[in-house]
Structures are given as C-alpha cells and as structure tokens.
Design a protein around this motif. Structure first.
Motif, mmCIF file in Angstrom:
data_model
loop_
_atom_site.group_PDB
_atom_site.id
_atom_site.type_symbol
_atom_site.label_atom_id
_atom_site.label_comp_id
_atom_site.label_asym_id
_atom_site.label_seq_id
_atom_site.Cartn_x
_atom_site.Cartn_y
_atom_site.Cartn_z
ATOM 1 N N LYS A 91 5.970 5.410 20.981
ATOM 2 C CA LYS A 91 6.991 4.214 21.426
ATOM 3 C C LYS A 91 8.191 4.957 21.876
ATOM 4 C CE LYS A 91 5.145 0.342 18.820
ATOM 5 N NZ LYS A 91 5.299 -0.416 17.886
ATOM 6 N N THR A 92 8.616 5.725 20.988
ATOM 7 C CA THR A 92 9.966 6.578 21.604
ATOM 8 C C THR A 92 9.661 7.005 22.914
ATOM 9 O OG1 THR A 92 10.313 6.726 19.220
ATOM 10 C CG2 THR A 92 11.661 8.095 20.748
ATOM 11 N N ASN B 229 5.000 5.729 16.324
ATOM 12 C CA ASN B 229 6.256 5.685 16.543
ATOM 13 C C ASN B 229 6.832 6.554 17.520
ATOM 14 O OD1 ASN B 229 6.596 3.613 14.757
ATOM 15 N ND2 ASN B 229 6.782 4.896 13.044
ATOM 16 N N GLN B 230 6.199 7.811 17.546
ATOM 17 C CA GLN B 230 6.576 9.039 18.394
ATOM 18 C C GLN B 230 6.196 8.540 19.829
ATOM 19 O OE1 GLN B 230 4.627 12.515 17.183
ATOM 20 N NE2 GLN B 230 6.013 12.580 15.456
ATOM 21 N N GLN C 132 0.549 5.967 12.028
ATOM 22 C CA GLN C 132 1.988 5.343 12.026
ATOM 23 C C GLN C 132 3.012 6.119 12.669
ATOM 24 O OE1 GLN C 132 2.575 3.734 8.175
ATOM 25 N NE2 GLN C 132 1.540 1.712 8.508
ATOM 26 N N SER C 133 3.236 7.576 12.033
ATOM 27 C CA SER C 133 3.967 8.136 12.819
ATOM 28 C C SER C 133 3.681 8.696 14.005
ATOM 29 C CB SER C 133 4.073 9.605 11.875
ATOM 30 O OG SER C 133 4.685 10.690 12.396
#
Length: 245
Positions: free
Chosen positions: A164-165, A161-162, A157-158
C-alpha cells in the motif's frame, strides 16, 4: 494468540480448551438470563484473578462487542411475542418473555466471546499446536501446516502495508475497493504459494515426513493442576445451575 505470565498460561492448552468448551455447551442449554450473567461474570473473575487481565485490557477487548450485545438484545426483545407487555410503540412490542429471551441470547454471545478471549489471551500458539499433537493425536502434517499458516498472517499484514505504501508513493489512488482487492491479493497469494513451497522443501530436507514416530523439541503433558482447573470450573458452573434460581 500469545501467552502472558498468569496461572492460566501455565495450563495445558487442550485441557483448558476442553474446559471452556464444556462451559460454552452448558451456556447453550440455559434459558435464564440471571444464570447466563453469572456464568459470564465467572469468566471475567477468572480472567482477572487467574488470567492476569487488567480492567483496562478487559474494557478495550469487550467494548466492540457491547454494541453487538445491545443490537442482539434489541432485535430479540423488540419484536418478540409474549403475554406480559412492558412497552409498546408503533411496531415495537417488548414483553417480559421477549426481554428475558433477548437478555439470554445477548449474554450468551458475550459469554462465548469472554471464554474465547480467556483462552486466546493466555495460550501460546506453539504450545497449543504441540498439545493438539500430543493430547488430541492430531497428525503432525496438519499440525505443522496450521502452525505455518498462523505464522503467515502477520507476515501478510506487513507485506500488505508495504504494498500500500509503495502504491501510494507511485500515485495510486484507491477509488474502487474491488479493483484494489484484486491489485493487492494476487501478489500476496503468489508470494504465499512461493513461501509455502520453500518451507515445505526446507522441512523435507530436514527429515520431516509427517509420521508420528519422531522426536519433539517441546512436549506437553496434562498435569494435576490442569485436571483441577477442568473439574473446578465444571463443578462451579454446575453449582450455579443447580443451586441458584
């Protein structure tokens, strides 16, 4: 799965899981909505008095399932069959039998969710895996594999998110969900395989062979309070089924 500081958190995970499975099995044999509601209410009371639940915590966790509760009840009640009609309009036909059946199925679903939440909110994942090894005789290969797999979930999950950013900074716009899935899933799977290989090599380097003949840093045992909880819960549920009509 993360334990709190309640009484339920101090119980043996395997014994607690067996207790809740027994109640779930009894729930499947009941066709009375009143008894199903009482057994669900019992889970709520156990969570509040023994599981350390607060009303706000319970409301937040069960609120998403209330929509499923209404949906399941309506599907079972509005299209059911029976002789005692309560309300009828167009193709909707609610009878006393279909309403009782709908309430039973919806409350049973809610009961399964509540007893599952009762277990996951009061159980430490590592102790649960250790309990599977010591009490359920699960092979250490499978047990440590499960433990490593669960540990990967927040890591994925982390990293997602990285990614996607990073793509957002570079101007990537997610117009097609399938293409976005392929863009994110392939690097995640590749990194997951590399990490699993590194973990396997590190465990073998430290002497892990998967055999049962080894020592453990944490050991779990079944104590008197575990058996008391198991039999008390079973007897209370049986009392509800036998003495309440």
């Amino acid at each position: 799965m993360k334990a709190n500081h309640s009484f339920l958190a101090s119980l043996n995970p395997s014994c607690k899981l067996l207790s809740h499975f027994l109640v779930m099995f009894l729930l499947m044999t009941i066709s009375n909505p009143k008894l199903t509601f009482l057994i669900w209410l019992l889970a709520v009371l156990i969570g509040i008095f023994l599981g350390g639940w607060r009303i706000t915590y319970l409301f937040k966790r069960l609120l998403p399932y209330l929509g499923f509760f209404i949906l399941v009840f309506w599907m079972m009640a509005a299209f059911g069959e029976g002789g005692k009609t309560i309300w009828q309009w167009a193709w909707f036909h609610i009878t006393e039998e279909s309403m009782n059946h709908g309430l039973t199925i919806a409350l049973r679903m809610l009961g399964f969710v509540t007893y599952g939440l009762l277990f996951t909110s009061t159980t430490d994942l590592t102790l649960f895996i250790m309990s599977l090894i010591h009490q359920c005789k699960l092979s250490p290969k499978w047990a440590y594999g499960l433990l490593a797999g669960f540990r990967f979930i927040p890591l994925f999950q982390s990293e997602l998110n990285q990614m996607k950013t990073a793509h957002k900074i570079r101007g990537y716009k997610q117009n097609n969900s399938w293409k976005a899935f392929m863009r994110y899933s392939l690097p995640l799977f590749t990194q997951g395989i590399r990490k699993s290989e590194r973990i396997a090599i590190a465990m073998e380097a430290r002497g892990f062979t998967g055999t049962r003949d080894r020592t453990y840093y944490q050991t779990t045992k079944i104590l008197t309070k575990d058996l008391v909880y198991l039999f008390s819960l079973f007897i209370v549920v049986l009392g509800i089924l036998i003495f309440i009509k």
